[in-house]
Design an enzyme around this catalytic site. Sequence first.
Site, PDB file in Angstrom:
ATOM      1  N   ASP A   1       0.834  -1.214   0.000  1.00  0.00           N
ATOM      2  CA  ASP A   1       0.000   0.000   0.000  1.00  0.00           C
ATOM      3  C   ASP A   1       0.865   1.259   0.000  1.00  0.00           C
ATOM      4  O   ASP A   1       1.965   1.266   0.545  1.00  0.00           O
ATOM      5  CB  ASP A   1      -0.918  -0.028   1.233  1.00  0.00           C
TER       6      ASP A   1
ATOM      7  N   ASN B   1     -11.070  -2.454  -5.131  1.00  0.00           N
ATOM      8  CA  ASN B   1     -10.306  -1.493  -5.944  1.00  0.00           C
ATOM      9  C   ASN B   1     -10.994  -1.128  -7.264  1.00  0.00           C
ATOM     10  O   ASN B   1     -10.592  -0.169  -7.928  1.00  0.00           O
ATOM     11  CB  ASN B   1      -8.881  -1.995  -6.212  1.00  0.00           C
TER      12      ASN B   1
HETATM   13  C1  IPE Z   1      -5.332  -2.630  -0.064  1.00  0.00           C
HETATM   14  O1  IPE Z   1      -5.030  -1.291  -0.243  1.00  0.00           O
HETATM   15  C2  IPE Z   1      -5.368  -3.338  -1.378  1.00  0.00           C
HETATM   16  C3  IPE Z   1      -4.087  -3.519  -2.040  1.00  0.00           C
HETATM   17  C4  IPE Z   1      -2.921  -3.194  -1.558  1.00  0.00           C
HETATM   18  C5  IPE Z   1      -4.137  -4.129  -3.350  1.00  0.00           C
HETATM   19  P1  IPE Z   1      -6.175  -0.177  -0.374  1.00  0.00           P
HETATM   20  O2  IPE Z   1      -5.480   1.113  -0.520  1.00  0.00           O
HETATM   21  O3  IPE Z   1      -7.129  -0.567  -1.430  1.00  0.00           O
HETATM   22  O4  IPE Z   1      -6.914  -0.292   1.035  1.00  0.00           O
HETATM   23  P2  IPE Z   1      -7.775   0.777   1.838  1.00  0.00           P
HETATM   24  O5  IPE Z   1      -8.788   1.333   0.888  1.00  0.00           O
HETATM   25  O6  IPE Z   1      -6.831   1.831   2.333  1.00  0.00           O
HETATM   26  O7  IPE Z   1      -8.371  -0.002   2.970  1.00  0.00           O
HETATM   27  C1  IPE Z   2      -1.695   0.266  -3.285  1.00  0.00           C
HETATM   28  O1  IPE Z   2      -1.437   1.630  -3.330  1.00  0.00           O
HETATM   29  C2  IPE Z   2      -1.916  -0.315  -4.654  1.00  0.00           C
HETATM   30  C3  IPE Z   2      -3.301  -0.761  -4.898  1.00  0.00           C
HETATM   31  C4  IPE Z   2      -4.258  -0.688  -4.055  1.00  0.00           C
HETATM   32  C5  IPE Z   2      -3.570  -1.310  -6.198  1.00  0.00           C
HETATM   33  P1  IPE Z   2      -2.612   2.710  -3.318  1.00  0.00           P
HETATM   34  O2  IPE Z   2      -2.984   3.014  -4.725  1.00  0.00           O
HETATM   35  O3  IPE Z   2      -3.725   2.265  -2.454  1.00  0.00           O
HETATM   36  O4  IPE Z   2      -1.868   3.936  -2.680  1.00  0.00           O
HETATM   37  P2  IPE Z   2      -2.478   4.981  -1.643  1.00  0.00           P
HETATM   38  O5  IPE Z   2      -2.990   4.203  -0.477  1.00  0.00           O
HETATM   39  O6  IPE Z   2      -3.583   5.702  -2.368  1.00  0.00           O
HETATM   40  O7  IPE Z   2      -1.329   5.860  -1.286  1.00  0.00           O
HETATM   41 MG    MG Z   3      -4.078   2.484  -0.478  1.00  0.00          MG
END
Ligand code: IPE
Ligand code: IPE
Ligand code: MG
Length: 254
Positions: free
Chosen positions: A33, A81
């Site tokens: 993340d 997502n």
């Molecule tokens: C979790 O991250 C999913 C992945 C890393 C693929 P998110 O960014 O989607 O999670 P939330 O929304 O902060 O819980």
């Molecule tokens: C994790 O990084 C990757 C996926 C969830 C696919 P994020 O895209 O959630 O990054 P932040 O949390 O917005 O910084």
């Molecule tokens: Mg995230």
Amino acid sequence: MFKGFGRSQRASAAAVEQPALDVKPRHIGLIMDGNGRWAQQRGLPRIAGHHAGMLAMKEAIRACDDFGIECVTLYAFSTENWKRPAAEVDYLMRLPEQFFRSEIDELVRRNVRVRFIGDTERLPTHTQETVRRAIQCTQHNTGMIVNFALNYGGRMEIVAAMERYAREVMEGRATVGQLTEATCDRYLDTAGLPPLDLVIRTSGEIRLSNFLLWQAAYAELWFTDVLWPDFTRDDLYQAICDYAKRKRRFGAIE
Ligand code: IPE
Ligand code: IPE
Ligand code: MG
């Protein structure tokens, strides 16, 4: 056994402090993340963060293999997502192809077997094709399992497991009253994988976000503020060292 350190000062400290290898995690789950915030901090579009995240993932896979980890599950795309803007989802759905184009030879050389969990049938056709080819190219490999959670959600996985079980009962292949925790494992996407020992989440968020809910019941959790694209081999090493120091009681007393 722990090779490949030596680039940074943290790395040389890590090389001295060897974790007890007999308590090394067999199966690590990585919640990768912070890609978006990494890009935002640099004034870049979010997809630049995802690209940088993919590069960090390559290094993390190499490091897991070098450290002798049996299985690593990488949370690449959750069932939630899909709520993101279409352009971002589209980019994320093209990343597997970019990743495997550059990595498949090394994965094969390392004897890595690629698996996927999640509903891959609902991915775009081109992503499904990449998934199919990656599985096929590595299907006879016997080394580390690299398990991608793609369109994965822990709740969805449990629902699908219930469906599979119900179908077996209806078809007379399973009997009501004989389900146990061990037999439940068979219906999950992770069937056959080693038990999940350690979950690592980057970017300072302290939650599972629907990742391996059943499997994480007794996993050790490790959180870091490091954003995923900045996550290095040394961070992974630190997590494994911390894991080695934990007392896992599974409800018993010492
Ligand atoms: C979790 O991250 C999913 C992945 C890393 C693929 P998110 O960014 O989607 O999670 P939330 O929304 O902060 O819980
Ligand atoms: C994790 O990084 C990757 C996926 C969830 C696919 P994020 O895209 O959630 O990054 P932040 O949390 O917005 O910084
Ligand atoms: Mg995230």
